[in-house]
Design a protein around this motif. Structure first.
Motif, PDB file in Angstrom:
ATOM      1  N   PRO A   1       0.832  -1.211   0.000  1.00 14.29           N
ATOM      2  CA  PRO A   1       0.000   0.000   0.000  1.00 14.29           C
ATOM      3  C   PRO A   1       0.866   1.260   0.000  1.00 14.29           C
ATOM      4  O   PRO A   1       1.960   1.277   0.561  1.00 14.29           O
ATOM      5  CB  PRO A   1      -0.791  -0.122   1.313  1.00 14.29           C
ATOM      6  CG  PRO A   1      -0.698  -1.559   1.702  1.00 14.29           C
ATOM      7  CD  PRO A   1       0.613  -2.047   1.185  1.00 14.29           C
ATOM      8  N   GLU A   2       0.358   2.304  -0.629  1.00 14.46           N
ATOM      9  CA  GLU A   2       1.083   3.565  -0.669  1.00 14.46           C
ATOM     10  C   GLU A   2       0.708   4.438   0.525  1.00 14.46           C
ATOM     11  O   GLU A   2      -0.461   4.500   0.928  1.00 14.46           O
ATOM     12  CB  GLU A   2       0.804   4.305  -1.977  1.00 14.46           C
ATOM     13  CG  GLU A   2       1.389   3.584  -3.181  1.00 14.46           C
ATOM     14  CD  GLU A   2       1.237   4.366  -4.470  1.00 14.46           C
ATOM     15  OE1 GLU A   2       0.582   5.440  -4.447  1.00 14.46           O
ATOM     16  OE2 GLU A   2       1.776   3.923  -5.498  1.00 14.46           O
ATOM     17  N   ILE A   3       1.714   5.082   1.092  1.00 12.57           N
ATOM     18  CA  ILE A   3       1.512   6.008   2.202  1.00 12.57           C
ATOM     19  C   ILE A   3       2.300   7.280   1.910  1.00 12.57           C
ATOM     20  O   ILE A   3       3.164   7.299   1.040  1.00 12.57           O
ATOM     21  CB  ILE A   3       1.979   5.402   3.543  1.00 12.57           C
ATOM     22  CG1 ILE A   3       3.470   5.033   3.479  1.00 12.57           C
ATOM     23  CG2 ILE A   3       1.135   4.186   3.928  1.00 12.57           C
ATOM     24  CD1 ILE A   3       4.042   4.580   4.804  1.00 12.57           C
ATOM     25  N   ALA A   4       2.002   8.331   2.643  1.00  9.40           N
ATOM     26  CA  ALA A   4       2.705   9.601   2.472  1.00  9.40           C
ATOM     27  C   ALA A   4       3.706   9.786   3.605  1.00  9.40           C
ATOM     28  O   ALA A   4       3.382   9.575   4.779  1.00  9.40           O
ATOM     29  CB  ALA A   4       1.722  10.765   2.446  1.00  9.40           C
ATOM     30  N   ASP A   5       4.928  10.164   3.249  1.00 11.64           N
ATOM     31  CA  ASP A   5       5.933  10.521   4.238  1.00 11.64           C
ATOM     32  C   ASP A   5       5.425  11.763   4.991  1.00 11.64           C
ATOM     33  O   ASP A   5       5.180  12.805   4.377  1.00 11.64           O
ATOM     34  CB  ASP A   5       7.244  10.837   3.520  1.00 11.64           C
ATOM     35  CG  ASP A   5       8.372  11.221   4.474  1.00 11.64           C
ATOM     36  OD1 ASP A   5       8.104  11.593   5.633  1.00 11.64           O
ATOM     37  OD2 ASP A   5       9.543  11.176   4.037  1.00 11.64           O
ATOM     38  N   PRO A   6       5.230  11.672   6.304  1.00 12.38           N
ATOM     39  CA  PRO A   6       4.662  12.809   7.042  1.00 12.38           C
ATOM     40  C   PRO A   6       5.569  14.032   7.060  1.00 12.38           C
ATOM     41  O   PRO A   6       5.105  15.136   7.373  1.00 12.38           O
ATOM     42  CB  PRO A   6       4.458  12.243   8.446  1.00 12.38           C
ATOM     43  CG  PRO A   6       5.426  11.124   8.562  1.00 12.38           C
ATOM     44  CD  PRO A   6       5.515  10.529   7.186  1.00 12.38           C
ATOM     45  N   PHE A   7       6.833  13.873   6.729  1.00 15.18           N
ATOM     46  CA  PHE A   7       7.759  15.003   6.763  1.00 15.18           C
ATOM     47  C   PHE A   7       7.913  15.687   5.406  1.00 15.18           C
ATOM     48  O   PHE A   7       7.958  16.904   5.314  1.00 15.18           O
ATOM     49  CB  PHE A   7       9.128  14.543   7.278  1.00 15.18           C
ATOM     50  CG  PHE A   7       9.082  13.997   8.681  1.00 15.18           C
ATOM     51  CD1 PHE A   7       8.992  14.850   9.771  1.00 15.18           C
ATOM     52  CD2 PHE A   7       9.091  12.628   8.907  1.00 15.18           C
ATOM     53  CE1 PHE A   7       8.941  14.349  11.066  1.00 15.18           C
ATOM     54  CE2 PHE A   7       9.035  12.120  10.197  1.00 15.18           C
ATOM     55  CZ  PHE A   7       8.966  12.988  11.282  1.00 15.18           C
ATOM     56  N   SER A   8       7.996  14.864   4.341  1.00 15.53           N
ATOM     57  CA  SER A   8       8.224  15.444   3.023  1.00 15.53           C
ATOM     58  C   SER A   8       7.013  15.377   2.101  1.00 15.53           C
ATOM     59  O   SER A   8       6.968  16.058   1.076  1.00 15.53           O
ATOM     60  CB  SER A   8       9.395  14.733   2.345  1.00 15.53           C
ATOM     61  OG  SER A   8       9.033  13.391   2.028  1.00 15.53           O
TER      62      SER A   8
END
Length: 335
Positions: free
Chosen positions: A150-157
């Protein structure tokens, strides 16, 4: 107080390997050190429905697949390098008898690391946007297979990452060059993910070329990559990686690698291989006689044999090893 964990090969397989488990084995490359003798024992004992986790396919997985021992597998590479594709593995995948889930080598290494660190998932960029991410042998009708990575978003970038499931096999069986009776182990040659795998597994069995006195581990503590604290059992079985190589101990048996892969290509050839090279022996001596003393001598005359020289003074002789095995066997039965 020292703890003796030495067990005979058949007893270790019977005690720790049940049907339907997630089973992982560590190897240094497809043609490097792997506990192939343990895989032979799984076939002998008739294990079924194993879910195999291999960083790289080896002749062990090739055999387990061809013999019907494994019905699911996850790998980072499925060939046998210079010996071609793994014919037994390919045959059963093409026949629909085994679901083969493909990852990159980096992905498998990171998944074992995630299991070792007890992460809930492993964030990584490898394989994102490729068919490795979008196609799954475990969900063949689904495209894209959103549940595989599954794809997730890097919370920092804000960058898109993949979320990999960590690997925590029920049993890992790892080939090592040297182990003491307590389970402290030294690996010579390519390590690959054997370090991480040893920490990720719920149960851990070591299969060693040589058993050494614990003084060897005290002399080289920086080389002890697997501590006895996490090991459930130690098996002594010389040439346990055959026909693959064990750096410092013996070279690869090129002739048998080719023969094995040729025979596993067909069901009839697989039955012939199992009958000739598994059911034909019960003891270490019979196994070594099967390989042949001329072949053993040739393989031991390896350019890497000097790597074992610093450790030879601590190698226990066979009589001592078998005495320790017998003592532990009696204690296990009493318990």
């Amino acid at each position: 107080m020292s703890i003796n964990k030495l067990l005979p090969l058949a007893e270790a397989a019977q005690r720790y390997a049940g049907d339907g488990i997630q089973y992982a084995s560590g190897a240094g490359l497809p043609v490097g050190a792997d506990a192939i003798a343990f895989g032979r024992e799984l076939v002998r004992q008739g294990r079924r429905n194993l879910h195999a986790l291999f960083h790289c396919n080896t002749q062990q997985l090739n055999l387990l697949a061809a013999a019907g021992t494994v019905d699911k597998a996850e790998v980072g590479f499925s060939g046998l390098e210079g010996f071609g594709f793994a014919n037994g593995l390919r045959r059963v995948v093409e026949e629909g008898k085994l679901a083969l889930e493909d990852y990159s080598n980096l992905a498998m290494a990171l998944r074992f690391l995630g299991g070792a660190l007890n992460w809930p998932f492993v964030p990584a960029t490898t394989c994102i946007g490729s068919d490795i991410q979008q196609r799954s042998a475990f969900a063949p009708e689904e495209y894209p297979a959103t549940g595989k990575i599954p794809e997730i978003a890097d919370p920092f970038s804000g960058r898109t990452l993949g979320a990999y499931s960590p690997l925590k096999p029920d049993l890992a069986v790892i080939h090592v060059t040297l182990a003491d009776p307590e389970g402290n182990a030294i690996m010579i040659g390519s390590e690959w993910s054997r370090f991480e795998l040893s920490r990720a597994a719920k149960r851990l069995v070591l299969v060693a070329d040589h058993i050494v006195d614990t003084d060897c581990m005290r002399q080289y503590p920086n080389l002890v990559r697997i501590p006895g604290l996490i090991v459930d059992a130690v098996v002594w079985w010389p040439f346990s990686a055959w026909p693959a190589a064990s750096p410092g101990v013996h070279d690869v048996d090129e002739a048998h690698m080719k023969l094995m892969n040729e025979w596993l290509a067909t069901e009839e050839g697989t039955f012939r291989y199992i009958d000739r090279y598994i059911f034909s022996y019960q003891t270490v001596d019979a196994y070594l006689n099967l390989i042949g003393q001329d072949v053993i001598s040739k393989l031991e005359d390896s350019p890497t044999r000097f790597l074992l020289d610093p450790f030879r003074q601590w190698i226990l002789d066979r009589a001592k090893v078998e005495q320790l095995q017998a003592e532990n066997h009696i204690l296990k039965r009493a318990a």
